[in-house]
Scaffold this active site. Structure first.
Site, PDB file in Angstrom:
ATOM      1  N   HIS A  11      12.007  -5.736  -8.648  1.00  0.00           N
ATOM      2  CA  HIS A  11      10.886  -5.046  -9.126  1.00  0.00           C
ATOM      3  C   HIS A  11      11.358  -4.021 -10.055  1.00  0.00           C
ATOM      4  O   HIS A  11      11.969  -3.168  -9.732  1.00  0.00           O
ATOM      5  CB  HIS A  11      10.099  -4.455  -7.888  1.00  0.00           C
ATOM      6  CG  HIS A  11       8.631  -4.238  -8.128  1.00  0.00           C
ATOM      7  ND1 HIS A  11       7.762  -4.916  -8.047  1.00  0.00           N
ATOM      8  CD2 HIS A  11       8.111  -3.024  -8.772  1.00  0.00           C
ATOM      9  CE1 HIS A  11       6.662  -4.407  -8.391  1.00  0.00           C
ATOM     10  NE2 HIS A  11       6.894  -3.137  -9.032  1.00  0.00           N
ATOM     11  N   LYS A  30       3.939  -3.866  -1.054  1.00  0.00           N
ATOM     12  CA  LYS A  30       3.825  -5.232  -1.694  1.00  0.00           C
ATOM     13  C   LYS A  30       5.256  -5.967  -1.597  1.00  0.00           C
ATOM     14  O   LYS A  30       5.155  -7.135  -1.016  1.00  0.00           O
ATOM     15  CB  LYS A  30       3.783  -5.197  -3.122  1.00  0.00           C
ATOM     16  CG  LYS A  30       2.299  -4.892  -3.630  1.00  0.00           C
ATOM     17  CD  LYS A  30       2.017  -4.802  -4.985  1.00  0.00           C
ATOM     18  CE  LYS A  30       2.818  -3.971  -5.580  1.00  0.00           C
ATOM     19  NZ  LYS A  30       2.221  -3.091  -6.891  1.00  0.00           N
ATOM     20  N   SER A  40       3.079   1.790  -3.424  1.00  0.00           N
ATOM     21  CA  SER A  40       2.501   0.686  -4.037  1.00  0.00           C
ATOM     22  C   SER A  40       3.581  -0.505  -4.101  1.00  0.00           C
ATOM     23  O   SER A  40       3.156  -1.542  -3.803  1.00  0.00           O
ATOM     24  CB  SER A  40       2.082   1.084  -5.244  1.00  0.00           C
ATOM     25  OG  SER A  40       1.809   0.150  -6.034  1.00  0.00           O
ATOM     26  N   ASP A  90      -3.306  -1.939  -1.872  1.00  0.00           N
ATOM     27  CA  ASP A  90      -2.616  -1.716  -3.113  1.00  0.00           C
ATOM     28  C   ASP A  90      -3.475  -2.225  -4.232  1.00  0.00           C
ATOM     29  O   ASP A  90      -3.536  -1.485  -5.411  1.00  0.00           O
ATOM     30  CB  ASP A  90      -1.218  -2.218  -3.005  1.00  0.00           C
ATOM     31  CG  ASP A  90      -0.635  -1.807  -4.368  1.00  0.00           C
ATOM     32  OD1 ASP A  90      -0.241  -0.671  -4.682  1.00  0.00           O
ATOM     33  OD2 ASP A  90      -0.226  -2.742  -5.290  1.00  0.00           O
ATOM     34  N   ARG A 113      -5.976   3.625 -10.009  1.00  0.00           N
ATOM     35  CA  ARG A 113      -4.969   4.508 -10.556  1.00  0.00           C
ATOM     36  C   ARG A 113      -4.834   4.136 -12.027  1.00  0.00           C
ATOM     37  O   ARG A 113      -4.718   5.205 -12.990  1.00  0.00           O
ATOM     38  CB  ARG A 113      -3.656   4.352  -9.986  1.00  0.00           C
ATOM     39  CG  ARG A 113      -3.672   4.725  -8.533  1.00  0.00           C
ATOM     40  CD  ARG A 113      -2.276   4.585  -7.762  1.00  0.00           C
ATOM     41  NE  ARG A 113      -1.393   4.820  -8.703  1.00  0.00           N
ATOM     42  CZ  ARG A 113       0.007   4.272  -8.354  1.00  0.00           C
ATOM     43  NH1 ARG A 113      -0.013   3.126  -7.698  1.00  0.00           N
ATOM     44  NH2 ARG A 113       1.011   4.467  -9.155  1.00  0.00           N
TER      45      ARG A 113
HETATM   46  N1  URA Z   1       4.425  -0.670 -10.092  1.00  0.00           N
HETATM   47  C1  URA Z   1       3.930  -0.864  -8.887  1.00  0.00           C
HETATM   48  O1  URA Z   1       3.973  -1.884  -8.238  1.00  0.00           O
HETATM   49  N2  URA Z   1       3.117   0.047  -8.374  1.00  0.00           N
HETATM   50  C2  URA Z   1       3.084   1.342  -9.266  1.00  0.00           C
HETATM   51  O2  URA Z   1       2.562   2.281  -8.600  1.00  0.00           O
HETATM   52  C3  URA Z   1       3.866   1.640 -10.278  1.00  0.00           C
HETATM   53  C4  URA Z   1       4.645   0.400 -10.626  1.00  0.00           C
END
Ligand code: URA
Length: 435
Positions: A82, A187, A183, A161, A168
């Site tokens: 990620h 996930k 966030s 989220d 956001r």
């Molecule tokens: N990627 C995400 O999944 N969430 C964030 O808040 C920033 C980057």
């Protein structure tokens, strides 16, 4: 309990307790707390911050707002990757097929663009026919058969989220260590992988502008992951200027294909190989040797196996693998606006956030959450930091299907460049590995 009291408490810089966080997050997810109250709370969190305890609570509440995926039917150590978000960051499209070609099972869920940064799901949808949603059984079957499947984060995974992320994106509340940590980790923890490689960006085009903040974010995420029995590695990488030369959905997929072909810009190739090696290492396929993992990643790229894997991945998800040979199959922009240097010198800075915004305003990103993306829109950078330029020489080209938007993007892209008389020193692309 009421929302106004909780917003006021955070606005005054006090820590919220578990019940208060749950009240706001679950109330918002269930539609009881309206957008405007959640926006106010998110802004207060951005300005006042949250403690680690609050962040751990927020992450858990967000994770438990939906289902947790069981990937146990997939053989091997499932490794996820990620990025905290950047400009021109198409590494997933390169790293996932490299790691898969080396035997790492890739069962990945990706997100959409956020603020000035792009998202893998939007990029993948620029491939004609490509489908980013799949039934759970077929997702698992795809990973077992092809070694790779990348889909959009479904509404069932951390729905809190999903709603907060969209809010956001359009309320200027993206840049907060606690909000980014919760966030991403909510996930990732729900998505079921055994191990996670994080690419934590720092610089002008990242949510974390300084190395110190990026490091703190990386450490928080690694701690939260380990606390939940995940194997974790974080790579801190530079995002002062965009990664690679392409920014914008179809343009970035084309550049990812170039890298998989063995070409493409050096920075994106180097970072992709680094991240793929870390995934191979966490995937227990390199006998614990970073050097062996690096060799495996390089071999997969140079032998063409990673490109072949990319083709299988695209075809399996309904995309047309002919795009690999024929890039004219991608959406083409009606307008191309050239941006030229006014003076000679060296590019001393290229503000990644300004380029991200210029690309977004040219049509490649959303300004409101319901906005449609122009898949062909974006920017091709001819000159990057350290390059010499002559007056009148091409700096970059801004593409789009709306002439006015492309021209706006071009004006903004011009402003993102700083031209000076001295060649700047090279900055380090990979700043640290936290493992
Ligand atoms: N990627 C995400 O999944 N969430 C964030 O808040 C920033 C980057």
């Amino acid at each position: 309990m009421n929302a106004v009291d909780i917003i006021n408490k955070k606005r005054c810089g006090e820590a919220l307790n578990t019940e208060e966080i749950e009240y706001m997050v679950m109330g918002f997810t269930e539609g009881v707390i309206p957008d405007y109250q959640m926006s106010a709370l998110l802004m207060a969190i951005c300005l006042q911050g949250m403690t680690k305890e609050e962040t751990v609570d927020l992450t858990r509440i967000m994770r438990d707002s939906g289902e947790t995926v069981d990937l146990s039917a997939i053989k091997g150590v499932k490794v996820d990757k990620h990025s905290t978000g950047g400009v021109g960051d198409k590494t997933t499209l390169i790293v996932a097929p490299i790691a898969a070609a080396c035997g790492v099972p890739i069962a990945k869920m990706s997100g959409r663009g956020l603020g000035f940064t792009g998202g893998t799901v939007d990029k993948m949808e620029s491939i004609p026919g490509f489908v980013t949603s799949m039934e759970r059984d077929r997702f698992i079957e795809s990973v077992n058969e092809k070694g790779i499947a990348v889909i959009g984060q479904t509404g069932h995974i951390a729905p809190a989220d999903k709603k907060m992320y969209a809010l956001r994106d359009v309320t200027g509340t993206t840049e907060s260590i606690s909000l980014i940590t919760s966030s991403i980790m909510s996930k990732k923890l729900a998505a079921g992988a055994d191990a996670i490689v994080l690419d934590v960006k720092c610089g002008a085009g990242a949510f974390m502008k300084t190395y110190e903040d990026a490091r703190e974010l990386a450490v928080w995420m690694v701690d939260i992951g380990r606390g939940n029995n995940k194997k974790m590695t974080a790579v801190i990488s530079d995002m002062e200027q965009p990664l690679g030369k392409a920014v914008g959905n179809a343009l970035e997929v084309r550049e990812a294909i170039d890298v998989l072909r063995g070409d493409g810009p050096e920075d994106i190739r180097a970072l992709s190989l680094r991240l793929a090696a870390e995934m191979i290492l966490l995937g227990e396929l390199a006998d614990g040797s970073r050097e062996k993992a690096e060799k495996m990643a390089m071999e997969a790229l140079e032998s063409g196996k990673a490109l072949e894997k990319f083709g299988q991945f695209v075809a399996n998800q309904g995309g047309d693998p002919a795009i690999i040979e024929d890039t004219s199959l991608f959406a083409q922009a009606a307008f191309a606006v050239e941006v030229r240097a006014e003076a000679a010198g060296y590019v001393t800075a290229l503000d990644a956030m300004q380029i991200g915004l210029a690309s977004q305003h040219a049509g490649a990103g959303r300004e409101k959450k319901e906005d449609e993306i122009d898949m062909a829109a974006g920017i091709l950078l001819d000159k990057k930091v350290g390059d010499e330029v002559q007056a009148g020489e091409l700096l970059c080209t801004v593409y789009g299907n709306d002439k006015e938007k492309a021209e706006t993007g071009a004006r903004e892209a011009f402003a993102a460049y700083t031209i000076g008389s001295n060649k700047p020193e090279k900055t380090l692309l990979i700043k640290e590995i936290i493992d």
